[in-house]
Scaffold this motif. Structure first.
Motif, PDB file in Angstrom:
ATOM      1  N   LEU A 226      12.796  15.985  -6.539  1.00 39.63           N
ATOM      2  CA  LEU A 226      12.219  14.646  -6.481  1.00 39.63           C
ATOM      3  C   LEU A 226      13.078  13.708  -5.639  1.00 39.63           C
ATOM      4  N   ALA A 227      14.395  13.893  -5.705  1.00 41.75           N
ATOM      5  CA  ALA A 227      15.283  13.063  -4.874  1.00 41.75           C
ATOM      6  C   ALA A 227      15.049  13.336  -3.398  1.00 41.75           C
ATOM      7  N   VAL A 228      14.911  14.622  -3.047  1.00 42.39           N
ATOM      8  CA  VAL A 228      14.653  14.978  -1.648  1.00 42.39           C
ATOM      9  C   VAL A 228      13.300  14.434  -1.194  1.00 42.39           C
ATOM     10  N   VAL A 229      12.276  14.576  -2.045  1.00 42.03           N
ATOM     11  CA  VAL A 229      10.945  14.067  -1.706  1.00 42.03           C
ATOM     12  C   VAL A 229      10.992  12.547  -1.547  1.00 42.03           C
TER      13      VAL A 229
ATOM     14  N   THR B 259      10.626   7.845   1.921  1.00 47.26           N
ATOM     15  CA  THR B 259      11.177   6.569   2.382  1.00 47.26           C
ATOM     16  C   THR B 259      11.431   6.587   3.882  1.00 47.26           C
ATOM     17  N   ALA B 260      12.068   7.670   4.358  1.00 45.77           N
ATOM     18  CA  ALA B 260      12.384   7.758   5.783  1.00 45.77           C
ATOM     19  C   ALA B 260      11.122   7.838   6.632  1.00 45.77           C
ATOM     20  N   LEU B 261      10.147   8.616   6.188  1.00 49.56           N
ATOM     21  CA  LEU B 261       8.932   8.819   6.977  1.00 49.56           C
ATOM     22  C   LEU B 261       8.027   7.594   6.946  1.00 49.56           C
ATOM     23  N   VAL B 262       7.638   7.179   5.730  1.00 50.43           N
ATOM     24  CA  VAL B 262       6.651   6.109   5.593  1.00 50.43           C
ATOM     25  C   VAL B 262       7.193   4.787   6.100  1.00 50.43           C
ATOM     26  N   TYR B 263       8.328   4.363   5.561  1.00 53.13           N
ATOM     27  CA  TYR B 263       8.847   3.056   5.945  1.00 53.13           C
ATOM     28  C   TYR B 263       9.442   3.080   7.345  1.00 53.13           C
ATOM     29  N   GLY B 264       9.903   4.255   7.796  1.00 54.27           N
ATOM     30  CA  GLY B 264      10.349   4.369   9.180  1.00 54.27           C
ATOM     31  C   GLY B 264       9.200   4.152  10.148  1.00 54.27           C
ATOM     32  N   VAL B 265       8.066   4.757   9.849  1.00 48.03           N
ATOM     33  CA  VAL B 265       6.888   4.587  10.703  1.00 48.03           C
ATOM     34  C   VAL B 265       6.434   3.131  10.708  1.00 48.03           C
ATOM     35  N   VAL B 266       6.420   2.502   9.516  1.00 44.14           N
ATOM     36  CA  VAL B 266       6.035   1.090   9.432  1.00 44.14           C
ATOM     37  C   VAL B 266       6.960   0.232  10.286  1.00 44.14           C
ATOM     38  N   ALA B 267       8.264   0.487  10.187  1.00 44.38           N
ATOM     39  CA  ALA B 267       9.234  -0.293  10.967  1.00 44.38           C
ATOM     40  C   ALA B 267       9.008  -0.124  12.468  1.00 44.38           C
TER      41      ALA B 267
ATOM     42  N   THR C  20       0.824  -1.208   0.000  1.00 44.18           N
ATOM     43  CA  THR C  20       0.000   0.000   0.000  1.00 44.18           C
ATOM     44  C   THR C  20       0.859   1.260   0.000  1.00 44.18           C
ATOM     45  N   ASP C  21       1.900   1.267   0.819  1.00 37.85           N
ATOM     46  CA  ASP C  21       2.757   2.452   0.912  1.00 37.85           C
ATOM     47  C   ASP C  21       3.533   2.692  -0.376  1.00 37.85           C
ATOM     48  N   LEU C  22       3.858   1.616  -1.092  1.00 36.87           N
ATOM     49  CA  LEU C  22       4.563   1.773  -2.362  1.00 36.87           C
ATOM     50  C   LEU C  22       3.697   2.506  -3.373  1.00 36.87           C
ATOM     51  N   ILE C  23       2.418   2.118  -3.442  1.00 39.14           N
ATOM     52  CA  ILE C  23       1.501   2.788  -4.367  1.00 39.14           C
ATOM     53  C   ILE C  23       1.309   4.239  -3.944  1.00 39.14           C
ATOM     54  N   LEU C  24       1.117   4.479  -2.649  1.00 36.61           N
ATOM     55  CA  LEU C  24       0.936   5.843  -2.158  1.00 36.61           C
ATOM     56  C   LEU C  24       2.183   6.678  -2.430  1.00 36.61           C
ATOM     57  N   SER C  25       3.365   6.115  -2.225  1.00 35.94           N
ATOM     58  CA  SER C  25       4.610   6.844  -2.471  1.00 35.94           C
ATOM     59  C   SER C  25       4.745   7.206  -3.940  1.00 35.94           C
ATOM     60  N   ALA C  26       4.384   6.267  -4.813  1.00 38.51           N
ATOM     61  CA  ALA C  26       4.464   6.542  -6.245  1.00 38.51           C
ATOM     62  C   ALA C  26       3.534   7.690  -6.639  1.00 38.51           C
TER      63      ALA C  26
END
Length: 213
Positions: free
Chosen positions: A73-76, A81-89, A45-51
Motif C-alpha cells: 500500500l505504501a508503494v501504491v 501521488t507521483a503519477l496523478v499529482y505529477g501529471v496535474v502539476a 477529484t484526484d483525491l477521491i480517485l486515489s482513495a
C-alpha cells in the motif's frame, strides 16, 4: 462521487448551466486565482480517485501478512501521488512554460512556446472529455463489482454473459471487444447512478427555496 462528478459534467454540458461561471469570470482577471481554482478542482477529484484505488489495492492484498500489505500500500500510495499529482502539476504549468519560451531570443523556442500556449485550451478540452468518461467507467465498475459481492449478482452476471458472447463471436478481436463491452456497461451504470444523484442534488435546493418562500 465519481459517478456524480461525471454525470454533473455531462449535465452542465447538455443544459448549458455552469454554476461556476460567475466565479470563473471573476477569476479570469486574476491568473493566480484561476490557477488555484483549477488545481483545487483537480486535487479534489484526484483525491477521491486515489482513495478508491487504495481501497481496491487493499482488497487485492487482504490475504497477505500485515507487513506485506503495509509495504504494498505504501508503494501504491507513493506511485499514485507521483503519477496523478505529477501529471496535474505538469498540465497546470504547461502554459507558463510556453509563455516563458515565447520570451526567449530563439525563434524556434518562440514558435514552440506559442504552439504550447495555443494548444492548452484544446488539451484541457480533451482531458475533460477523457476524464469524464474515466470517472463514469471507474465509478460504474466499482458499483458493478460491489453489488455482486454484496449478494446481488444479476447485473454483474448479465454483463459477464454478454462479454463471453462477444468474445466467442469475434474471434481474434474478441478479448478487446469484450473489454469494451464491460467498459461501456460500467460507464452506463455510472452515468445512470450519477444522474440520479445529480437529480437529487438539484432537487434539494429547489425544495429548500420553496420552503423559505
Amino acid at each position: 462521487f465519481l459517478c456524480y462528478e461525471g454525470a454533473e459534467k455531462i449535465w452542465e454540458k447538455v443544459s448549458g448551466h455552469h454554476p461556476e461561471e460567475t466565479s470563473a469570470a471573476e477569476a479570469a482577471t486574476d491568473p493566480v486565482e484561476a490557477e488555484k481554482r483549477m488545481v483545487a478542482g483537480a486535487i479534489r477529484t484526484d483525491l477521491i480517485l486515489s482513495a478508491e484505488i487504495m481501497v481496491i489495492s487493499l482488497n487485492e492484498v487482504a490475504d497477505e501478512p500485515f507487513l506485506s500489505r503495509a509495504v504494498i500500500l505504501a508503494v501504491v500510495g507513493v506511485g499514485i501521488t507521483a503519477l496523478v499529482y505529477g501529471v496535474v502539476a505538469v498540465i497546470v504549468k504547461v502554459d507558463d512554460v510556453g509563455l516563458g519560451l515565447t520570451q526567449r531570443a530563439s525563434a524556434t523556442a518562440q514558435r514552440l512556446g506559442h504552439a504550447m500556449v495555443a494548444a492548452m485550451p484544446r488539451l484541457l478540452t480533451v482531458i475533460g472529455v477523457v476524464g469524464t468518461a474515466a470517472m463514469l467507467w471507474v465509478g460504474g465498475h466499482i458499483l458493478l463489482v460491489g453489488v455482486d459481492e454484496l449478494g446481488w449478482p444479476a447485473l454483474y452476471d448479465a454483463v459477464h454473459h454478454l462479454e463471453e458472447q462477444v468474445h466467442d463471436a469475434l474471434g481474434a478481436v474478441g478479448a478487446t471487444a469484450a473489454w469494451l463491452v464491460n467498459t461501456a456497461a460500467s460507464a452506463a451504470l455510472g452515468l445512470l447512478v450519477g444522474a440520479v444523484v445529480v437529480a437529487l442534488a438539484h432537487l434539494r435546493p429547489r425544495r429548500g427555496s420553496a420552503a423559505n418562500s
